[in-house]
Design a protein around this motif. Sequence first.
Motif, mmCIF file in Angstrom:
data_model
loop_
_atom_site.group_PDB
_atom_site.id
_atom_site.type_symbol
_atom_site.label_atom_id
_atom_site.label_comp_id
_atom_site.label_asym_id
_atom_site.label_seq_id
_atom_site.Cartn_x
_atom_site.Cartn_y
_atom_site.Cartn_z
ATOM 1 N N ASP A 38 58.945 -89.555 88.302
ATOM 2 C CA ASP A 38 60.211 -90.165 87.876
ATOM 3 C C ASP A 38 60.096 -90.619 86.414
ATOM 4 O OD1 ASP A 38 62.385 -92.529 89.655
ATOM 5 O OD2 ASP A 38 62.751 -90.908 88.208
ATOM 6 N N ASP A 84 74.931 -91.800 85.284
ATOM 7 C CA ASP A 84 73.578 -91.278 85.074
ATOM 8 C C ASP A 84 73.563 -90.736 83.647
ATOM 9 O OD1 ASP A 84 71.252 -89.217 86.988
ATOM 10 O OD2 ASP A 84 71.112 -90.083 84.973
ATOM 11 N N ILE A 86 71.297 -89.353 81.680
ATOM 12 C CA ILE A 86 70.720 -88.007 81.577
ATOM 13 C C ILE A 86 70.244 -87.620 82.970
ATOM 14 C CG2 ILE A 86 68.899 -86.583 80.560
ATOM 15 C CD1 ILE A 86 69.029 -88.356 78.064
ATOM 16 N N THR A 89 66.372 -85.405 84.006
ATOM 17 C CA THR A 89 65.503 -85.917 82.932
ATOM 18 C C THR A 89 64.233 -85.089 82.772
ATOM 19 O OG1 THR A 89 66.342 -88.164 83.178
ATOM 20 C CG2 THR A 89 64.170 -87.938 82.193
ATOM 21 N N HIS A 162 63.031 -84.073 95.471
ATOM 22 C CA HIS A 162 62.343 -84.860 94.447
ATOM 23 C C HIS A 162 60.847 -84.564 94.506
ATOM 24 C CE1 HIS A 162 60.680 -87.406 97.538
ATOM 25 N NE2 HIS A 162 61.869 -87.545 98.048
ATOM 26 N N SER A 189 68.798 -80.692 88.612
ATOM 27 C CA SER A 189 69.791 -81.722 88.301
ATOM 28 C C SER A 189 70.890 -81.644 89.355
ATOM 29 C CB SER A 189 70.404 -81.490 86.915
ATOM 30 O OG SER A 189 71.684 -82.086 86.877
ATOM 31 N N GLU A 207 70.579 -82.045 98.992
ATOM 32 C CA GLU A 207 69.390 -82.834 98.678
ATOM 33 C C GLU A 207 69.384 -84.021 99.629
ATOM 34 O OE1 GLU A 207 66.587 -84.426 95.017
ATOM 35 O OE2 GLU A 207 68.368 -83.200 94.610
ATOM 36 N N LEU A 210 69.247 -88.865 97.535
ATOM 37 C CA LEU A 210 69.803 -88.959 96.184
ATOM 38 C C LEU A 210 70.407 -90.329 95.947
ATOM 39 C CD1 LEU A 210 71.657 -85.670 95.203
ATOM 40 C CD2 LEU A 210 69.619 -86.669 94.173
ATOM 41 N N ASP A 214 73.406 -89.918 90.847
ATOM 42 C CA ASP A 214 73.134 -88.469 90.783
ATOM 43 C C ASP A 214 74.258 -87.658 91.422
ATOM 44 O OD1 ASP A 214 69.757 -89.236 91.706
ATOM 45 O OD2 ASP A 214 70.457 -88.593 89.714
#
Length: 262
Positions: A38, A84, A86, A89, A162, A189, A207, A210, A214
Motif C-alpha cells: 500500500d 481518491d 490517485i 497508485t 490487493h 485501478s 474486487e 475495496l 476506490d
Amino acid sequence: MNDRYAFARALAREAGAVALDYFNRREQLVVELKGPGDFVSIADRDVEQLIRRELATAFPNDRFLGEETAGEFVGAFDRCWVVDPIDGTHNFLRGIPYWNVAIAYVENASAQIGVVLDPSHDELFHAVRGGGAWCDSRGKTKRLHTAATDTLDGAFVGSGHHDRSPDSRYLDVRRKMMAAGVAMRNFGSAALQLAHVAAGRLDGFIELDLSIWDAIGGLALVEEAGGYTAPFAPSHATDRSACLGCAPEIAAALVELTKPFV
Ligand code: LIP
C-alpha cells in the motif's frame, strides 16, 4: 446538484493536471508504505489537499472523505464528497499510465455524482444520478453504455485483488471464472476499470475488498450506463466491501459465480 456536478468535472481536470505533472516527474518522488503493498507519496497528498481545499471553499457545509485523510472522518455518508486523489497508485509510481483521479458526491449513502479522470489518455468519465454516463475526450463528449455481452464464456472481466495479504477467496473466484471461460485482467485501478465497464470496454469488474473511495464513483457510472451493480455498503469510512459492476445480461451469472463473497 448540477452546480456540484459541473464543479466536480472542472476540479477533476485541475487535480488531474497536478497529478500528471507529478507522474511525469515521478523519479523525484519519495515513496512511503502505508502497509503491505500500500504505497503513497506527496503526489497523493498534494492532489487530495487541492481537491479538499477547493470543495471546502465552494461547498463549505459538505463533508469530505479522502483516502489519505480517511482516519479523520466522522459522521454519516451524507452530503459528502468521497475522493481518491490517485487511484492506481502502484501503477502511477511505476510509470504505468493506468491510474485516475476519482471524485464522488454522496447523499444518504448513495452516490449522486461520479467523476473518474484518466489524465494520461485525456478521458473524463462522468455521471449524475438520472443524467446518464458520459466521456469527454479530445473535445468530444460521448454517451456511455455497458456492453451487450450475454454469456460468461468469452466475457472480458476486470478481476482486482490487493497485494496486502494472501486471500484464498480470490483464487476461488478466479478458478470459477476460468472454468466459465471468462477472460480476466487486473489493470490495478478499480475506479478506472469500473469506468471502462460503463464504456463497454470491460464486461464486468469484481474486487472483494475495496474502500469506498476506490469504488463508489465508478459504480455510479456503471449504473447510469445501464449496467448492474451489487450492493456496496461499507458501514464505516475505512471499512472495505466487495464490489461488482457489470453488463446487465451477465449479472445473474456473475452474482452466482461470486457467491458467497459478493
Ligand atoms: C487500488 C485499487 C485496486 C486495488 C489496490 C488499491 P489505490 O487503490 O484501485 O483495485 O487492487 O489494492 O486498493 O490504493 O491505488 O488508491
